[in-house]
Design an enzyme around this catalytic site. Structure first.
Site, PDB file in Angstrom:
ATOM      1  N   ASP A   1     -10.097   3.305  -3.660  1.00 23.31           N
ATOM      2  CA  ASP A   1     -10.823   2.105  -3.204  1.00 23.31           C
ATOM      3  C   ASP A   1     -12.237   2.012  -3.776  1.00 23.31           C
ATOM      4  OD1 ASP A   1      -8.599   1.988  -1.674  1.00 23.31           O
ATOM      5  OD2 ASP A   1      -9.631   1.771   0.232  1.00 23.31           O
TER       6      ASP A   1
ATOM      7  N   ASP B   1       0.838  -1.195   0.000  1.00 23.66           N
ATOM      8  CA  ASP B   1       0.000   0.000   0.000  1.00 23.66           C
ATOM      9  C   ASP B   1       0.879   1.252   0.000  1.00 23.66           C
ATOM     10  OD1 ASP B   1      -2.490   1.193   0.091  1.00 23.66           O
ATOM     11  OD2 ASP B   1      -3.122   0.195   1.922  1.00 23.66           O
TER      12      ASP B   1
HETATM   13  C1  GAL Z   1      -6.088   1.276   1.216  1.00 21.49           C
HETATM   14  C2  GAL Z   1      -6.192   0.213   0.146  1.00 21.49           C
HETATM   15  C3  GAL Z   1      -7.248  -0.768   0.567  1.00 21.49           C
HETATM   16  C4  GAL Z   1      -6.851  -1.380   1.880  1.00 21.49           C
HETATM   17  C5  GAL Z   1      -6.606  -0.296   2.917  1.00 21.49           C
HETATM   18  C6  GAL Z   1      -6.032  -0.846   4.196  1.00 21.49           C
HETATM   19  O1  GAL Z   1      -5.125   2.187   0.825  1.00 21.49           O
HETATM   20  O2  GAL Z   1      -6.496   0.812  -1.078  1.00 21.49           O
HETATM   21  O3  GAL Z   1      -7.417  -1.747  -0.435  1.00 21.49           O
HETATM   22  O4  GAL Z   1      -5.695  -2.164   1.709  1.00 21.49           O
HETATM   23  O5  GAL Z   1      -5.732   0.679   2.432  1.00 21.49           O
HETATM   24  O6  GAL Z   1      -5.864   0.146   5.165  1.00 21.49           O
END
Ligand code: GAL
Length: 633
Positions: free
Chosen positions: A277, A190
């Protein structure tokens, strides 16, 4: 090739070495240069904990979903990776820097050693079930939940340093732990740590996190240090390859289309998020789908566009919305997206399990040719996607984005089939067979995606247009010198902030990238008023790599596209075979008729298509490889 400043170069030796090697990004390499590590010949399939559980994840929840995947037969259909997302880390132990698992949530990790919990028993268990295991980390010092979570409950605890569970400064140590010691097979990396912990971050101000000057800004590519972001992700990739020398890994980048990653992830990892997301809302699905749908040339076996996990099972995609749930699944398969279930499978009704289990649609996603669908018809409400399969058949999806039913005239020519021969189609939901010649009327309900497998007589009897085979094309240099946001990606009615502020703005860089059957900015391919329904549109000063495996001839009609605003500079088109120059046009300017270029490629493995110009503003100089095709097989 994006330019890197001398100062940045001095700070990042490995990137500069790459830059020095490829001082002329248009020089033929004679070899396929996109990412070839890991195990992603087809898009990964499996399950991920985030959509269902966010950080409140635990061993029982993961194992129960894994068990349902096995018991329901989904594992045999290809769903293999069981991926743990954010929320598993308790802290980083000091001074040795070991990551400590939340053993209260993952009891098996403390079975052998309570002081140093290990995920090895957990991955052993998944492996014994015939599955693979995935883990999550962040490229910065802290994860996304640490930036965004409303409560502290499921976050790492301890001092600021102990809460630094991300990869930054620990790449070698953490990657070795995940892949060598703990036995994971997949990592999602991430990026919040690189963007959300500036001095004004609430967590930094509250003394819970150390400031890290952001090098990435999803809303402003100009505030993003693309080279540094890319360098960090390359370092992680190299560490994974060292820790998993058998190559049995998947490397997933998660920076949501920021840092121009939609252009370069294909050189760095196996899958890469193209958008922010997904949420279980129709408008959000449109955003994520749009962020990948015009990027077919940037995906191929080994590296895939990732519009995010499946949200089937919740909100607009729950069992009361089967039309939307099926659309979500069909579209992700057409995009060659990873098929990662995001539902709590302990509770998922059979009607939705059947959506995940549609073997005919899974087969489209997993087709070995790896051709992401291209857009054959485009409007605000209705799109027709077509995907060429390895056996020469076509997958066709007719997608109604809008709120009313739509009457569609599906044409054989949209499939690049002859319109005087019958086309047979199988509906992949109902299994009904239909047949038509020339065109057929179909009525598509609001939010429905009709999806078919089709057989017909190809327009090119002994080959394919390159735009039918994006999986064998790599835009090694796409000519983009100043990445700017793509204005065509759908903006949701209410984004993350509700309707506060001025609404969503274009944010995903990549506008002007290489396109199948379209000029780089969306116009019809056209040279000197002659239109080309088939071809590749790209900017000047670009190089395309094309894999060949037995075709005897490459041919195209080339010229400066009518959409160019630069009417001064000339472009020279050159075709290389395995690094050797095979043919070249003279200099061609805007308004000059397209020139035919054709070469024998019988024993050539890699064809390279270079459009070179003295112009520096490539963005004003789109070019067309009209009717570019490999034939003679
Ligand atoms: C976001 C990511 C999500 C999930 C989340 C966890 O940045 O896009 O899919 O992994 O973080 O905190």
């Amino acid at each position: 090739m994006r330019m890197i400043t001398a100062a940045a170069c001095a700070a990042m030796l490995s990137i500069c070495a790459v830059q020095a090697q490829s001082a002329d990004p248009l020089a033929p390499t004679g070899s396929w240069t996109a990412y070839a590590g890991g195990r992603a010949a087809t898009p990964p399939m499996g399950w991920n904990s985030w959509n269902a559980f966010a950080s409140a994840v635990d061993e029982e929840k993961v194992m129960a979903s894994a068990q349902r995947i096995v018991d329901s037969g989904l594992e045999r259909k290809g769903y293999r990776y069981i991926n743990l997302d954010d929320g598993w880390a308790a802290r980083r132990r000091l001074p040795d820097g070991s990551l400590i698992v939340r053993a209260d949530k993952f009891p098996s990790t403390a079975a052998r050693d309570r002081e140093t919990p290990s995920f090895k028993p957990y991955t052993d268990r998944l492996h014994a079930m015939g599955l693979k295991a995935g883990i999550y980390s962040d490229m910065g010092r802290n994860t996304c939940a640490q930036a965004w979570s409303a409560t502290d409950e499921d976050l790492p605890k301890g001092s600021v340093a102990e809460r630094e569970v991300g990869l930054y400064d620990h790449i070698e140590q953490d990657i070795a732990l995940y892949f060598r010691e703990w036995g994971f097979d997949y990592i999602k990396v991430d990026g919040c740590g690189l963007r959300d912990f500036g001095p004004n971050s609430p967590k930094v101000k509250a003394g819970q996190a150390r400031a890290l000057a952001p090098i990435m800004d999803l809303g402003a590519i100009s505030r993003t240090d693309v080279a540094s972001v890319q360098n960090l992700f390359r370092r992680v990739g190299a560490a994974i390859a060292r820790s998993r020398p058998d190559g049995d890994f998947v490397y997933s980048l998660c920076i949501w289309g920021a840092a121009d990653v939609r252009a370069w992830a294909k050189d760095v990892g196996n899958v890469s998020r193209t958008s922010d997301d997904i949420s279980p809302a129709w408008g959000r699905l449109l955003v994520n789908y749009d962020s990948a749908v015009h990027r077919a040339l940037y995906a191929h076996p080994g590296s895939w566009n990732d519009p995010d996990m499946l949200y089937i099972g919740a909100g607009d995609f729950d069992a009361d919305h089967l039309t939307e749930a099926r659309s979500h699944f069909a579209l992700w398969a057409m995009l060659n997206a990873p098929l990662l279930i995001g539902a709590d499978l302990r509770k998922t009704p059979d009607a939705l399990m059947d959506v995940f289990g549609n073997a005919d649609i899974i087969a489209l996603d997993q087709d070995s040719a790896g051709n992401q669908a291209t857009v054959a018809y485009d409007s605000s409400d209705l799109q027709i996607l077509v995907k060429t399969l390895s056996d020469g058949e076509k997958a066709v999806a007719i997608f109604n984005r809008g709120s009313g039913a739509y009457d569609v005239d599906l044409q054989a020519t949209q499939l690049k089939y002859k319109d005087d021969a019958p086309v047979e189609m199988t509906d992949l939901w109902t299994k009904k067979q239909i047949s038509f010649t020339k065109e057929m009327k179909l009525r598509v309900a609001s939010r429905e995606t009709m999806i078919f497998r089709a057989r017909g007589t190809r327009a090119l009897a002994d080959g394919f247009y390159l735009s039918e085979q994006p999986g064998r094309v790599n835009p090694a240099a796409d000519g983009v010198t100043r990445p700017i946001a793509d204005p065509t990606i759908f903006r949701t009615a209410a984004g993350w902030g509700g309707t506060r502020g001025a609404g969503d703005r274009p944010q995903y860089a990549g506008w002007g990238g290489a396109r199948a059957d379209s000029a780089p900015y969306g116009q019809t391919l056209q040279v000197a008023r002659q239109t080309y329904p088939s071809g590749i549109g790209i900017l000047a000063n670009s190089r395309l790599e094309v894999r060949n495996d037995g075709y005897r001839r490459f041919a195209a009609k080339v010229g400066v596209d009518d959409s160019a605003t630069d009417k001064i500079h000339a472009v020279t088109f050159t075709v290389y075979g395995d690094g050797r120059r095979l043919a070249e046009t003279g200099p061609l300017k805007w308004g000059m008729p397209a020139q035919p270029i054709g070469v024998d490629v019988a024993h050539i493995k890699l064809v390279e298509l270079v459009a070179r110009s003295a112009a520096t503003n490539n963005e004003a100089l789109p070019v067309t490889w009209g009717e570019a095709a490999l034939t003679g097989r």
